[in-house]
Scaffold this active site. Structure first.
Site, mmCIF file in Angstrom:
data_model
loop_
_atom_site.group_PDB
_atom_site.id
_atom_site.type_symbol
_atom_site.label_atom_id
_atom_site.label_comp_id
_atom_site.label_asym_id
_atom_site.label_seq_id
_atom_site.Cartn_x
_atom_site.Cartn_y
_atom_site.Cartn_z
ATOM 1 N N ASP A 18 21.013 -26.167 86.380
ATOM 2 C CA ASP A 18 20.474 -25.753 87.660
ATOM 3 C C ASP A 18 20.223 -24.251 87.528
ATOM 4 O OD1 ASP A 18 19.806 -25.855 90.453
ATOM 5 O OD2 ASP A 18 21.768 -24.975 90.874
ATOM 6 N N ASP A 20 19.419 -21.645 90.494
ATOM 7 C CA ASP A 20 19.945 -20.777 91.548
ATOM 8 C C ASP A 20 21.467 -20.850 91.614
ATOM 9 O OD1 ASP A 20 17.422 -19.865 92.466
ATOM 10 O OD2 ASP A 20 17.132 -21.767 93.498
#
Length: 154
Positions: A18, A20
């Site tokens: 991922d 962010d």
């Protein structure tokens, strides 16, 4: 636990990250909102979505309708506010790449914001899966967001 992680990574066919608050320290849309002067409204919706108060798709649509950036604002944001890598993530990704383990960046964020991060980490653009902002031909208004991947991710 560290030994378990090493064993998993040693046998991995690929690793997906991922972006962010994982690969980078920030939440990309929140930082774009800060740049555009709409931080408070956007971060409230981000927190609500992350807390399960609405679906990711609902939250993204609402945040973008408030934010409504121009192409020029997005380009200026990317140019002047580079993301901060999480400490040592670059070393981990380089190690995986040396071991010829493909690395992917998968995000509910925006590909145009993530691509400079991928370049910095030597990750191919084809290994980045994220939403795409689409603008009208003059770049002054956001047309829509292609949520090709987020429907499957969240």
């Amino acid at each position: 636990m560290a030994e378990e992680v090493k064993a998993v990574l040693k046998n991995a066919d690929a690793v997906c990250f991922d972006v962010d608050s994982t690969v980078i320290r920030e939440e990309g849309i929140d930082e774009l909102a800060r740049f555009c002067g709409k931080y408070k409204e956007i971060t409230e919706l981000t927190a609500k979505a992350m807390g399960g108060g609405m679906t990711f798709q609902e939250s993204l649509k609402m945040r973008l309708s408030i934010l409504n950036p121009t192409r020029k604002q997005v380009d200026e944001f990317i140019r002047t506010k580079p993301a901060t890598l999480t400490p040592n993530v670059d070393k981990l990704i380089a190690l995986l790449q040396r071991k010829r383990i493909p690395v992917y960046l998968i995000s509910g964020g925006f590909k145009c914001i993530i691509e400079p991060i991928a370049q910095k980490l030597n990750i191919s653009e084809e290994n980045v899966f994220a939403n795409r902002m689409k603008f009208y031909f003059n770049g002054k208004k956001l047309l829509n967001v292609q949520q090709k991947y987020s429907n499957y991710l969240f």
